[in-house]
Design an enzyme around this catalytic site. Structure first.
Site, mmCIF file in Angstrom:
data_model
loop_
_atom_site.group_PDB
_atom_site.id
_atom_site.type_symbol
_atom_site.label_atom_id
_atom_site.label_comp_id
_atom_site.label_asym_id
_atom_site.label_seq_id
_atom_site.Cartn_x
_atom_site.Cartn_y
_atom_site.Cartn_z
ATOM 1 C CG ASN A 44 6.511 -5.438 5.666
ATOM 2 O OD1 ASN A 44 5.419 -5.472 5.112
ATOM 3 N ND2 ASN A 44 7.386 -4.482 5.413
ATOM 4 C CD GLU A 45 0.897 -5.867 6.554
ATOM 5 O OE1 GLU A 45 1.670 -6.806 6.828
ATOM 6 O OE2 GLU A 45 0.211 -5.837 5.523
ATOM 7 C CG LEU A 48 -1.783 -1.219 1.441
ATOM 8 C CD1 LEU A 48 -2.795 -0.978 2.554
ATOM 9 C CD2 LEU A 48 -2.505 -1.602 0.153
ATOM 10 N N GLY A 98 1.054 -5.348 1.156
ATOM 11 C CA GLY A 98 0.014 -5.357 0.120
ATOM 12 C C GLY A 98 0.439 -6.119 -1.130
HETATM 13 C C1 LIG Z 1 -7.142 -5.784 13.888
HETATM 14 C C2 LIG Z 1 -7.069 -4.409 13.344
HETATM 15 C C3 LIG Z 1 -6.671 -4.390 11.887
HETATM 16 C C4 LIG Z 1 -6.686 -2.994 11.443
HETATM 17 C C5 LIG Z 1 -5.950 -2.804 10.168
HETATM 18 C C6 LIG Z 1 -5.442 -1.470 10.103
HETATM 19 C C7 LIG Z 1 -4.424 -1.063 9.425
HETATM 20 C C8 LIG Z 1 -3.660 -1.884 8.475
HETATM 21 C C9 LIG Z 1 -3.341 -1.049 7.353
HETATM 22 C C10 LIG Z 1 -2.696 -1.412 6.296
HETATM 23 C C11 LIG Z 1 -1.961 -2.638 6.002
HETATM 24 C C12 LIG Z 1 -0.742 -2.220 5.255
HETATM 25 C C13 LIG Z 1 -0.312 -2.774 4.184
HETATM 26 C C14 LIG Z 1 0.865 -2.259 3.423
HETATM 27 O O1 LIG Z 1 1.078 -2.679 2.325
HETATM 28 S S1 LIG Z 1 1.833 -1.028 4.098
HETATM 29 C C15 LIG Z 1 3.222 -0.857 3.012
HETATM 30 C C16 LIG Z 1 4.271 -1.840 3.377
HETATM 31 N N1 LIG Z 1 5.382 -1.754 2.465
HETATM 32 C C17 LIG Z 1 6.650 -1.741 2.848
HETATM 33 O O2 LIG Z 1 6.960 -1.804 4.021
HETATM 34 C C18 LIG Z 1 7.683 -1.631 1.772
HETATM 35 C C19 LIG Z 1 8.469 -0.392 1.896
HETATM 36 N N2 LIG Z 1 9.408 -0.268 0.788
HETATM 37 C C20 LIG Z 1 10.554 -0.968 0.706
HETATM 38 O O3 LIG Z 1 10.899 -1.773 1.537
HETATM 39 C C21 LIG Z 1 11.420 -0.707 -0.497
HETATM 40 O O4 LIG Z 1 10.962 0.490 -1.082
HETATM 41 C C22 LIG Z 1 11.379 -1.824 -1.544
HETATM 42 C C23 LIG Z 1 9.972 -2.234 -1.913
HETATM 43 C C24 LIG Z 1 12.170 -3.042 -1.015
HETATM 44 C C25 LIG Z 1 12.096 -1.311 -2.832
HETATM 45 O O5 LIG Z 1 13.372 -0.843 -2.522
HETATM 46 P P1 LIG Z 1 14.122 0.152 -3.523
HETATM 47 O O6 LIG Z 1 15.492 0.320 -2.979
HETATM 48 O O7 LIG Z 1 13.974 -0.325 -4.907
HETATM 49 O O8 LIG Z 1 13.286 1.500 -3.461
HETATM 50 P P2 LIG Z 1 13.367 2.625 -2.331
HETATM 51 O O9 LIG Z 1 13.243 2.020 -0.979
HETATM 52 O O10 LIG Z 1 14.569 3.469 -2.567
HETATM 53 O O11 LIG Z 1 12.041 3.458 -2.580
HETATM 54 C C26 LIG Z 1 11.912 4.367 -3.684
HETATM 55 C C27 LIG Z 1 10.907 5.433 -3.315
HETATM 56 O O12 LIG Z 1 9.636 4.816 -3.053
HETATM 57 C C28 LIG Z 1 9.169 5.172 -1.749
HETATM 58 N N3 LIG Z 1 8.394 4.045 -1.210
HETATM 59 C C29 LIG Z 1 8.798 2.789 -1.022
HETATM 60 N N4 LIG Z 1 7.797 2.021 -0.568
HETATM 61 C C30 LIG Z 1 6.724 2.821 -0.430
HETATM 62 C C31 LIG Z 1 5.385 2.609 -0.006
HETATM 63 N N5 LIG Z 1 4.906 1.425 0.386
HETATM 64 N N6 LIG Z 1 4.560 3.678 0.005
HETATM 65 C C32 LIG Z 1 4.970 4.894 -0.388
HETATM 66 N N7 LIG Z 1 6.240 5.160 -0.814
HETATM 67 C C33 LIG Z 1 7.094 4.122 -0.841
HETATM 68 C C34 LIG Z 1 10.442 5.452 -0.964
HETATM 69 O O13 LIG Z 1 10.165 6.249 0.148
HETATM 70 C C35 LIG Z 1 11.272 6.155 -2.008
HETATM 71 O O14 LIG Z 1 10.766 7.478 -2.109
HETATM 72 P P3 LIG Z 1 11.706 8.719 -2.512
HETATM 73 O O15 LIG Z 1 10.782 9.895 -2.496
HETATM 74 O O16 LIG Z 1 12.770 8.802 -1.457
HETATM 75 O O17 LIG Z 1 12.256 8.385 -3.861
#
Ligand SMILES: CCCCC/C=C\C/C=C\C/C=C/C(=O)SCCNC(=O)CCNC(=O)[C@H](O)C(C)(C)COP(=O)(O)OP(=O)(O)OC[C@H]1O[C@@H](n2cnc3c(N)ncnc32)[C@H](O)[C@@H]1OP(=O)(O)O
Length: 289
Positions: free
Chosen positions: A161-162, A94, A139
């Protein structure tokens, strides 16, 4: 929906054992973050996520995914493959920016679109497969586990990994994970926020196969979808439904409650703070690279 049909020739001559084929690109005029193509020879649709840099799932991307899925079903495609245009990220899950300091109406639409996309993909009548050609955290793992088959390229990571971000994987994220991973492994991994390497994921059953290239991954997905060629599609769909109806009904009946729980959790100041710190860490890491 206004679907533009263009015919695009794709030469498969570089791929061994494949005859020349064509793909139809079906795309809505507003499609910005996805490519959707149907192979005329196999009838299999491919949905490519294309929202650089990391295919994070925002409201618009989720909406486009829903449109593609609907197109695949309306066009009676033999199956749907989901993959990414990136060489290193399937999807980063997400879009954290949708949940960090969010606007009220937007964040509601975002979560509602995610619920709908998941229900439509998980309950899709046609065979679905994920060619995971990059990292698939949170996600990303949700999308992969909503499909019926998963093949992954080496040296990437996948999992829920939430907890490491200070949020909680909702029950429906966990239920699809539990379809493929033993309960004990799932509980330990999800509470730890563990991301499995490709090899580990294969070992626990989170992915079905591992191959070295995207082309091989797509071919494996095609093979999986092709394995239903002698099966009556209606009988197949009803049988699939029997396996998946419980989770689908549970979320359908609890949609509003699920939304309120989500909003209640992410709006907590401690959760917003943890998300802010996590985002900052991602940005710092990204600048260092
Ligand atoms: C019982 C009660 C239940 C209630 C439920 C309530 C809440 C739950 C809610 C939600 C569930 C959540 C689900 C999710 O999916 S949360 C998102 C989880 N994702 C991550 O943790 C991944 C994070 N990203 C990474 O680890 C890395 O980016 C990568 C995927 C391994 C890729 O690495 P890479 O080196 O290729 O890229 P960068 O890290 O340099 O990233 C480039 C650029 O993108 C931005 N970015 C990365 N991931 C996200 C993201 N998920 N959302 C927004 N932006 C993201 C990062 O910050 C960089 O930005 P920049 O501006 O610096 O270029």
């Amino acid at each position: 929906m206004n679907i533009i049909r263009t015919v695009r020739s794709v030469a498969f001559s570089s791929i061994p054992n494949r005859t020349l084929s064509t793909t139809r690109s079906l795309s809505t005029p507003s499609a910005q973050y996805t490519a959707f193509e149907v192979n005329d020879k196999t009838g299999i649709a491919t949905l490519t996520l294309n929202r650089p840099p990391v295919n994070s799932l925002n409201l618009e991307l989720l909406t486009e995914m829903r449109n593609c899925l609907k197109d695949a079903e309306t066009n009676k495609c033999k199956g749907l493959i989901i993959t990414s245009s990136s060489n290193s990220v399937f999807t980063a899950g997400l879009d954290l920016l949708e949940m960090y300091q969010p606007q009220d109406e937007r964040v509601k639409s975002f979560w509602t679109a995610l619920q709908s996309m998941w229900m439509e993909l998980y309950g899709s009548k046609i065979p679905t497969a994920a060619a995971i050609n990059g990292h698939a955290p949170a996600g990303g793992c949700l999308i992969a586990t909503a499909c019926e088959y998963r093949v992954m390229l080496p040296n990437f990571t996948i999992g829920l990994n939430e907890t490491l971000i200070g949020i909680v994987a909702p029950k429906w994220f966990v239920s699809a994970f539990l379809n493929v991973v033993p309960r004990r492994v799932a509980e330990q991994a999800i509470t730890q926020g563990k991301l499995f390497t490709t090899a580990e994921a294969h070992n626990v059953g989170l992915v079905d196969d591992v191959v070295n290239t995207k082309e091989e991954a797509i071919a494996k997905c095609e093979q999986f979808i092709g394995s239903f060629k002698n099966v009556n599609p209606y009988a197949r769909a009803l049988t699939k439904q029997q396996f998946r109806i419980k989770e689908l009904q549970e979320l359908e009946q609890q949609r509003e409650k699920d939304l309120q729980i989500f909003l209640g959790l992410i709006m907590q100041p401690s959760v917003q703070k943890a998300m802010g710190i996590y985002l900052e860490g991602l940005k710092k890491k990204s600048k260092k690279q």
